[in-house]
Design an enzyme around this catalytic site. Structure first.
Site, PDB file in Angstrom:
ATOM      1  CG  ASP A 164      -7.208 -13.056 -12.986  1.00 21.09           C
ATOM      2  OD1 ASP A 164      -8.033 -13.767 -13.386  1.00 21.09           O
ATOM      3  OD2 ASP A 164      -6.698 -13.446 -11.877  1.00 21.09           O
ATOM      4  CG  ASP A 217      -5.973   3.562  -0.041  1.00 16.77           C
ATOM      5  OD1 ASP A 217      -5.132   2.539   0.170  1.00 16.77           O
ATOM      6  OD2 ASP A 217      -6.357   3.783  -1.235  1.00 16.77           O
ATOM      7  CG  ASP A 227     -11.858 -16.464 -12.791  1.00 18.28           C
ATOM      8  OD1 ASP A 227     -11.294 -16.625 -11.816  1.00 18.28           O
ATOM      9  OD2 ASP A 227     -13.158 -16.280 -12.915  1.00 18.28           O
ATOM     10  CG  ASN A 254      -2.769   5.393  -1.484  1.00 20.02           C
ATOM     11  OD1 ASN A 254      -2.767   4.162  -0.714  1.00 20.02           O
ATOM     12  ND2 ASN A 254      -3.785   5.596  -2.260  1.00 20.02           N
ATOM     13  CG  ASP A 268      -1.152   1.572  -3.836  1.00 13.41           C
ATOM     14  OD1 ASP A 268       0.191   1.221  -4.131  1.00 13.41           O
ATOM     15  OD2 ASP A 268      -1.612   2.277  -2.870  1.00 13.41           O
ATOM     16  CD  GLU A 275      -9.928 -20.643 -11.467  1.00 14.37           C
ATOM     17  OE1 GLU A 275      -9.792 -20.972 -10.306  1.00 14.37           O
ATOM     18  OE2 GLU A 275     -10.754 -19.937 -12.066  1.00 14.37           O
ATOM     19  CG  ASP A 311      -1.661   1.093   1.487  1.00 16.66           C
ATOM     20  OD1 ASP A 311      -1.812   1.950   0.513  1.00 16.66           O
ATOM     21  OD2 ASP A 311      -2.328   1.199   2.754  1.00 16.66           O
ATOM     22  CG  HIS A 337      -6.514 -15.690  -5.514  1.00 14.22           C
ATOM     23  ND1 HIS A 337      -6.110 -16.174  -6.693  1.00 14.22           N
ATOM     24  CD2 HIS A 337      -7.881 -15.155  -6.049  1.00 14.22           C
ATOM     25  CE1 HIS A 337      -6.953 -16.235  -7.705  1.00 14.22           C
ATOM     26  NE2 HIS A 337      -8.078 -15.826  -7.141  1.00 14.22           N
ATOM     27  CG  ASP A 338      -9.329 -18.892  -5.668  1.00 14.85           C
ATOM     28  OD1 ASP A 338      -9.586 -17.854  -5.031  1.00 14.85           O
ATOM     29  OD2 ASP A 338      -9.358 -19.010  -6.655  1.00 14.85           O
TER      30      ASP A 338
HETATM   31  C1  NOJ Z   1     -11.723 -18.066  -9.641  1.00 14.52           C
HETATM   32  C2  NOJ Z   1     -11.085 -17.166  -9.057  1.00 14.52           C
HETATM   33  O1  NOJ Z   1      -9.438 -17.450  -8.633  1.00 14.52           O
HETATM   34  C3  NOJ Z   1     -11.749 -16.866  -7.606  1.00 14.52           C
HETATM   35  O2  NOJ Z   1     -11.041 -15.903  -6.762  1.00 14.52           O
HETATM   36  C4  NOJ Z   1     -13.181 -16.231  -7.968  1.00 14.52           C
HETATM   37  O3  NOJ Z   1     -13.913 -16.136  -6.840  1.00 14.52           O
HETATM   38  C5  NOJ Z   1     -13.764 -17.325  -9.032  1.00 14.52           C
HETATM   39  N1  NOJ Z   1     -13.102 -17.828  -9.987  1.00 14.52           N
HETATM   40  C6  NOJ Z   1     -14.997 -16.413  -9.709  1.00 14.52           C
HETATM   41  O4  NOJ Z   1     -14.437 -15.525 -10.447  1.00 14.52           O
END
Ligand code: NOJ
Length: 541
Positions: free
Chosen positions: A97, A24, A197, A22, A28, A251, A20, A319-320
């Site tokens: 993405d 907030d 995605d 700035n 970013d 993905e 980050d 991130h999932d």
């Molecule tokens: C896969 C993404 O990696 C995930 O973070 C997202 O919630 C779902 N697709 C829906 O876009």
């Protein structure tokens, strides 16, 4: 010359949590720019940014309202252009993405469709309800019905994720043309490629009911891996992508080796993420339930893909997913060794390795995160559903969600030093709470420790960047087990043996081969026994 995506290590940035600039509370683009030297020094050559487009952020940017604008939380288009320039100066490429299975319901296309504008009528999948029920029995990936009722009507729109993520209709030529325009816009800006995605779900062949007895995932057979998906991807390739030096990584949940091979051989994707190995510690049928981790399951699932598809994107985190050391390592007794073992595994497989931010410092899950502190929409929806269906207490439901589903574990602000907020910013707030362990696990501390996980990542990435065997070599299967694991990589007349002890015990290691250690997480010169979580790359002489 080989293509960049086949030679370089890719690093995934989750922009909200990277840096980050700035104060907030949100990471970013300028924060990313300020850390390009760190990334260069780490040795990665391509950055994949999770979505930075304009979005209401119901699903953290995977709900896009305008594909041609930058989310003001992350900065401006000028900042983005500057990122491309600054990255290029350091020979780093940027990957976006591409979220095109659905848009946010705040997207103009959706608003127009609902208003009845004929041009946008068929952009989405909108159907009459059956009586006062949804058009079919499909489930959302985040639990509950996959349909959302449109106010003041008996119509519903399909949304395979949350209630503000409306699925696009790929039977409509105009949708294909819109997406081609988006791809072209970003490629012309100098973006190198795209992570696509849920790409193997974009084409819905029919909207029939699925077997009502199925517990979860109803509907997938009508929209995953459909012939129509191959055709749409071929259109993107022929109409736009083939005119650029670019690549697509998909993905792709629930993918078979046969489908994966077709996707590559027919030039639909350049590589894809598969999901088999992530069930090494949880149920495939009901992923909310955690199982005892099996290294044999993890490694054999990885081996299978190495052998069965022409090319693959390798990952242990994103991130999932929850943090890999918590899942597959040994946090209590062999934290450092097991994190390094996972690094060795990831970076020595055949295919392109993807490192997720924080993985390189051995980041761990939160010790505690309540549902009130949780931001992740999937975790919140699952919490509500399982409480109702399993009739369990809040405490039990939170435990299940936190052990397997809560994606915020991996989305916590990046731990950079032991100052307030872990050096993510110098302000008072952060959009998601900082992990409790930031004083013990952070970049600054690891930079100064020659034995750190971070320095090990640097060493192995450098080794890989300089090694044709690891970048281009064939994969030869060895053994997958809950303790000793090994495999080989061979290129021209060179062969490497990668050896991993996935157990907290010292194990015997007998090999008839004449081998020389090149890199490892222990300083040793006798290999009759392998220490707990030993990982090493040997040259076979
Ligand atoms: C896969 C993404 O990696 C995930 O973070 C997202 O919630 C779902 N697709 C829906 O876009």
């Amino acid at each position: 010359m080989a293509k960049a995506f086949k030679e370089r290590v890719i690093y995934q940035i989750y922009p909200a949590s990277f840096k980050d600039s700035n104060n907030d509370g949100w990471g970013d683009i300028n924060g990313i720019i300020s850390k390009l030297d760190y990334l260069k020094d780490l040795g990665v050559g391509i950055l994949w940014l999770s979505p930075v487009y304009e979005s209401p952020m119901d699903d953290m940017g995977y709900d896009i309202s305008n594909y041609y604008k930058i989310n003001p939380r992350f900065g401006t288009m000028e900042d983005f252009d500057n990122l491309i320039v600054e990255a290029k100066k350091r020979d780093i490429l940027i990957v976006m993405d591409l979220v095109i299975n659905h848009t946010s319901t705040k997207c103009e296309w959706f608003k127009e469709a609902i208003k009845g504008n004929p041009k946008y009528q068929d952009y989405y999948i909108i159907k009459e309800g059956k009586g006062n029920k949804a058009p079919n029995n499909w489930d959302s990936a985040f639990t509950g019905s996959a349909w959302e009722k449109i106010e003041n009507s008996n119509k519903y729109f399909l949304r395979l994720f949350c209630d503000t993520q409306a699925d696009l209709n790929y039977h409509n030529e105009n949708v294909i043309l819109e997406v081609e325009g988006i791809i072209k816009f970003w490629l012309d800006k100098g973006v190198y490629g795209f992570r696509c995605d849920v790409i193997n779900s974009i084409y819905k062949t029919s909207l029939e009911n699925d077997n009502p007895l199925k517990l979860y995932n109803k509907g997938t057979k009508f929209y995953q891996n459909q012939e129509g998906m191959f055709n749409v991807l071929k259109r993107f390739r022929n109409d736009v992508l083939s005119h650029y030096d670019t690549f697509l990584v998909g993905e792709t949940g629930a993918i078979t080796p046969k489908i994966g091979t077709r996707l590559i051989n027919e030039n639909c994707l350049d590589m894809f993420f598969e999901f088999d190995h992530i069930y090494a510690d949880k149920s495939k049928i009901l992923p909310i339930f955690r199982h005892k981790f099996s290294a044999k399951k993890l490694v054999s699932a990885l081996f299978k893909r190495q052998l069965e598809v022409p090319y693959i994107a390798n990952y242990l985190e994103n991130h999932d997913q929850l943090r890999s050391v918590n899942r597959y390592g040994n946090v209590d007794k062999y934290y450092n060794e097991s994190a390094k073992l996972l690094a060795t595994l990831l970076l020595s497989l055949k295919g392109t390795p993807f490192i997720y931010q924080g993985e390189e410092i051995g980041s761990l899950n939160y010790k505690e995160i309540s549902i009130n502190e949780t931001n992740d929409i999937a975790a919140k929806m699952t919490f509500t559903t399982i409480k109702k269906i399993l009739r369990i207490s809040d405490k039990k439901a939170r435990k299940l969600v936190n052990e397997t589903i809560n994606r915020d574990h991996a989305r916590a602000p990046m731990q950079r030093n032991s100052n307030q907020n872990g050096g993510f910013n110098d302000g008072n707030i952060t959009w998601l709470k900082v992990n409790e362990l930031y004083k013990e696990i952070n970049v600054a501390k690891e930079e100064n420790d020659e034995n750190s996980i971070l320095n090990f990542y640097k060493k192995v990435i450098k080794f890989r960047n300089e090694s044709d065997v690891l970048k281009f070599g064939d994969f030869l299967e060895g053994k997958a087990s809950n303790s000793l694991n090994y495999f080989y990589r061979r290129y021209k007349n060179k062969c490497y043996m990668i050896v991993l002890n996935f157990s907290p015990k010292k194990i015997k290691f007998n090999t008839p081969l004449d081998i020389k250690l090149l890199i490892s997480n222990y300083k040793i010169n006798d290999f009759k026994y392998l220490d707990p979580y030993f990982a090493g790359i040997f040259e076979v002489l």
